[in-house]
Design an enzyme around this catalytic site. Structure first.
Site, PDB file in Angstrom:
ATOM      1  N   THR A 159       0.271  -0.030   6.737  1.00 14.42           N
ATOM      2  CA  THR A 159       0.344  -0.969   5.629  1.00 14.42           C
ATOM      3  C   THR A 159       0.508  -2.367   6.228  1.00 14.42           C
ATOM      4  O   THR A 159       0.948  -2.508   7.356  1.00 14.42           O
ATOM      5  CB  THR A 159       1.524  -0.653   4.689  1.00 14.42           C
ATOM      6  OG1 THR A 159       1.682  -1.729   3.767  1.00 14.42           O
ATOM      7  CG2 THR A 159       2.835  -0.475   5.434  1.00 14.42           C
ATOM      8  N   THR A 215       0.907  -1.140   0.000  1.00 14.26           N
ATOM      9  CA  THR A 215       0.000   0.000   0.000  1.00 14.26           C
ATOM     10  C   THR A 215       0.934   1.174   0.000  1.00 14.26           C
ATOM     11  O   THR A 215       2.064   1.044   0.431  1.00 14.26           O
ATOM     12  CB  THR A 215      -0.823  -0.018   1.310  1.00 14.26           C
ATOM     13  OG1 THR A 215      -1.790  -1.031   1.231  1.00 14.26           O
ATOM     14  CG2 THR A 215      -1.506   1.296   1.601  1.00 14.26           C
TER      15      THR A 215
HETATM   16  N1  ASP Z   1      -3.247  -2.972   4.022  1.00 13.30           N
HETATM   17  C1  ASP Z   1      -3.526  -3.289   2.630  1.00 13.30           C
HETATM   18  C2  ASP Z   1      -4.798  -4.118   2.545  1.00 13.30           C
HETATM   19  O1  ASP Z   1      -4.998  -4.978   3.370  1.00 13.30           O
HETATM   20  C3  ASP Z   1      -2.430  -4.027   1.940  1.00 13.30           C
HETATM   21  C4  ASP Z   1      -1.017  -3.585   2.291  1.00 13.30           C
HETATM   22  O2  ASP Z   1      -0.779  -2.607   2.966  1.00 13.30           O
HETATM   23  O3  ASP Z   1      -0.093  -4.248   1.881  1.00 13.30           O
HETATM   24  O4  ASP Z   1      -5.537  -3.938   1.613  1.00 13.30           O
END
Ligand code: ASP
Length: 326
Positions: free
Chosen positions: A247, A197
């Site tokens: 994230t 993210t």
């Molecule tokens: N937090 C994000 C999600 O679960 C993915 C990520 O940060 O890698 O959509």
């Protein structure tokens, strides 16, 4: 009265720490991509130094990463299990006004975070799916396909994992019969995308804070799955004492409202790095989690380093790519 107000504003301006931005490229982003997060932080900082409010600068930081195909947001966002669908989540929050706007599972726009900014101007907090895409079109965001060579290559790796031809397996998906729950409009033929993210938190020249965030979702993702990013208090939070952007595994982040929990530590007077470290320490290392934070006079960031992630991201060098502009 007016003199008092003027004096208070003046003293706030004189005591405010200089503008700053902290940017992350996702819990799964290797530090060799720091050229991308450095550029995004510089972009946000240039805006702040030019007098842009915290919110506009946070958006500019995220847009820079949405436009960099190496990151899982905007152009380059993960391709879902059917090998063609891209659904994205994004959000932004203004620490001064408490304003929040988000989109979830939006398709075919270049910069989902700018659509989230438009949602902030409505009486709603979150618009999802086809409604979000149609909302974007109504406001003039043109049709855009975020597919590119980078997300196609990532999808191939995921395909190998789910087919079992790659020894690196994601535990939760090993145990789950995903074929039985296939929910894409097109039938299951071949399947199967890594997690990241992008996020940016800012402090402007007036000492105001903001956060913005954008993602293509987790590694392996069903049609319509929504993570922490657009959930109020989960993926981002901003208030008068700072801002946080997370994230990692969205399902864990939602259950612990991680961004709000980290913000509460800033409010108690912890520095941004202390707040980040304490938040990370509350999770076992197997939980994929990273965050960046900014406080009245500090910045911080960091990431858990789970064995599962080390196994999956082959070009992993150390912790996630994150950068400070100040
Ligand atoms: N937090 C994000 C999600 O679960 C993915 C990520 O940060 O890698 O959509």
């Amino acid at each position: 009265m007016r003199t008092l107000l003027l004096l208070t504003t003046l003293s706030a301006l004189l005591t405010a720490a200089p503008p700053a931005a902290v940017v992350h490229g996702g819990a799964g982003s290797p530090r060799i991509r720091m050229d991308g997060t450095d550029k995004a932080a510089a972009k946000a900082l240039a805006g702040l130094k030019g007098g842009a409010p915290a919110l506009e600068a946070a958006l500019a930081g995220v847009v820079a990463l949405e436009d960099d195909p190496r990151f899982n947001a905007g152009t380059g966002a993960n391709i879902r299990l059917d090998g063609k669908t891209i659904q994205m989540d994004a959000a932004c929050m203004d620490g001064e006004t408490g304003g929040f706007g988000a989109v979830a599972a939006i398709e075919r726009v270049k910069n989902p975070v700018l659509v989230a900014r438009k949602v902030m101007a409505t009486p709603h907090l979150l618009i999802v799916g086809e409604g979000a895409t149609r909302f974007a079109r109504a406001l003039g965001f043109p049709d855009y396909d975020p597919t590119c060579a980078e997300n196609k290559a990532r999808f191939q790796r995921v395909q190998a994992i789910l087919k079992g031809s790659d020894p690196r397996q994601i535990e939760a998906w090993k145990r789950y019969d995903w074929k039985a729950a296939w929910n894409f409009p097109t039938p299951l033929k071949e399947a199967l995308g890594p997690s990241d993210t992008v996020g940016c938190v800012t402090r402007d020249a007036k000492g105001r804070f903001a956060a913005a965030i954008s993602t293509g979702g987790t590694t392996i993702t069903f049609y319509g799955r929504v993570g922490d990013v657009p959930m109020y208090g989960a993926g981002i939070y901003a208030g008068p004492k700072g801002a946080v952007a997370c994230t990692g595994n969205g399902e864990d982040i939602i259950k612990h409202l991680v961004a709000k929990a980290a913000y509460d530590l800033l409010e108690k007077g912890l520095s941004a790095q202390q707040a980040v470290d304490r938040t990370l320490a509350a999770f076992p290392p197997r939980v994929d989690l990273g965050l960046v934070a900014i406080g009245p006079d500090s910045t911080g960031g960091g990431c858990n380093y789970s064995a599962e992630k080390k196994a999956f991201v082959t070009d992993y060098q150390a912790q996630m790519a994150w950068s400070v502009g100040q």
